[in-house]
Design an enzyme around this catalytic site. Structure first.
Site, mmCIF file in Angstrom:
data_model
loop_
_atom_site.group_PDB
_atom_site.id
_atom_site.type_symbol
_atom_site.label_atom_id
_atom_site.label_comp_id
_atom_site.label_asym_id
_atom_site.label_seq_id
_atom_site.Cartn_x
_atom_site.Cartn_y
_atom_site.Cartn_z
ATOM 1 N N CYS A 38 0.494 -0.939 -0.257
ATOM 2 C CA CYS A 38 0.225 0.096 -0.459
ATOM 3 C C CYS A 38 1.199 1.191 -0.054
ATOM 4 O O CYS A 38 1.817 1.137 -0.200
ATOM 5 C CB CYS A 38 -1.026 -0.322 1.078
ATOM 6 N N ASN A 72 2.802 1.522 4.346
ATOM 7 C CA ASN A 72 2.257 0.139 4.811
ATOM 8 C C ASN A 72 2.331 -0.147 6.591
ATOM 9 O O ASN A 72 2.800 -0.577 7.427
ATOM 10 C CB ASN A 72 4.207 -0.407 4.943
ATOM 11 N N CYS A 77 -1.460 0.839 7.585
ATOM 12 C CA CYS A 77 -3.176 -0.101 7.186
ATOM 13 C C CYS A 77 -2.922 -1.259 6.706
ATOM 14 O O CYS A 77 -3.077 -2.034 7.087
ATOM 15 C CB CYS A 77 -3.924 1.153 7.201
ATOM 16 N N ARG A 78 -3.067 -1.198 5.214
ATOM 17 C CA ARG A 78 -3.777 -1.986 4.646
ATOM 18 C C ARG A 78 -2.877 -2.423 4.297
ATOM 19 O O ARG A 78 -3.995 -4.037 4.737
ATOM 20 C CB ARG A 78 -4.531 -1.695 3.178
ATOM 21 N N SER A 79 -1.548 -2.541 3.725
ATOM 22 C CA SER A 79 -0.999 -4.092 3.316
ATOM 23 C C SER A 79 0.005 -4.576 4.867
ATOM 24 O O SER A 79 -0.690 -5.746 5.031
ATOM 25 C CB SER A 79 0.755 -3.270 3.042
ATOM 26 N N ASP A 112 -7.967 3.248 1.320
ATOM 27 C CA ASP A 112 -7.416 3.410 2.221
ATOM 28 C C ASP A 112 -8.036 4.158 3.809
ATOM 29 O O ASP A 112 -8.888 5.129 3.725
ATOM 30 C CB ASP A 112 -6.734 5.046 1.548
#
Length: 154
Positions: free
Chosen positions: A7, A10, A12-14, A123
């Protein structure tokens, strides 16, 4: 098999995808055959832990993000990983620019790969708690599909 989730920062999402998929792989007893990591296309958060809201949402579902630390994608990642999965179109474009011409790993959007009704994991950084729950919902569905895919490749 080595999988990298990517993401922007690095945090939140990943890392959420890394932790969720790691648990799925461990539960399937495939952790000796599938390596998992995450990274960001940006360098703003290198060395920092995941966003606390991501950690809290993940913990409510039994995932632990606390030990993870942000890192930036490197050119070497394109040689080390078999599958690099971007969380959204912007990060996919950034990865395509960075990708060396002799790279042999696959590069794709995580959600698009499994036709889950959306191309991108939104996001949640600038939103509320709902966004982190939505990320988990999407990542859990895509992680189940990814595990099924990789079982067929091992």
């Amino acid at each position: 098999m080595k999988v990298l989730f990517v993401c922007m920062g690095n945090i939140c999402r990943s890392p959420t995808a890394e932790a969720v998929f790691r648990k799925y792989v461990q539960d399937a007893q495939l952790d000796t055959r599938i390596a998992i990591d995450s990274a960001g296309t940006g360098d703003w958060h290198v060395g920092k832990g995941p966003d606390q809201r991501a950690c809290q949402a993940a913990a409510r579902r039994g995932y632990d993000l606390n030990a993870l630390r942000a890192r930036q994608v490197t050119v070497e990642d394109f040689q080390r990983f078999d599958l690099i999965l971007a969380m959204d179109h912007d990060n996919l474009r950034r990865l395509q620019v960075l990708r060396p011409s002799d790279s042999h790993g696959e590069l794709d959007l995580f959600l698009r790969r499994y036709k889950l009704g959306a191309d991108a994991v939104p996001d949640p950084y600038y939103g509320g708690e709902d966004g982190f729950e939505q990320v988990l919902d999407l990542v859990e569905r895509a992680s189940a599909a990814l595990l099924d895919e990789l079982r067929g490749r091992l």
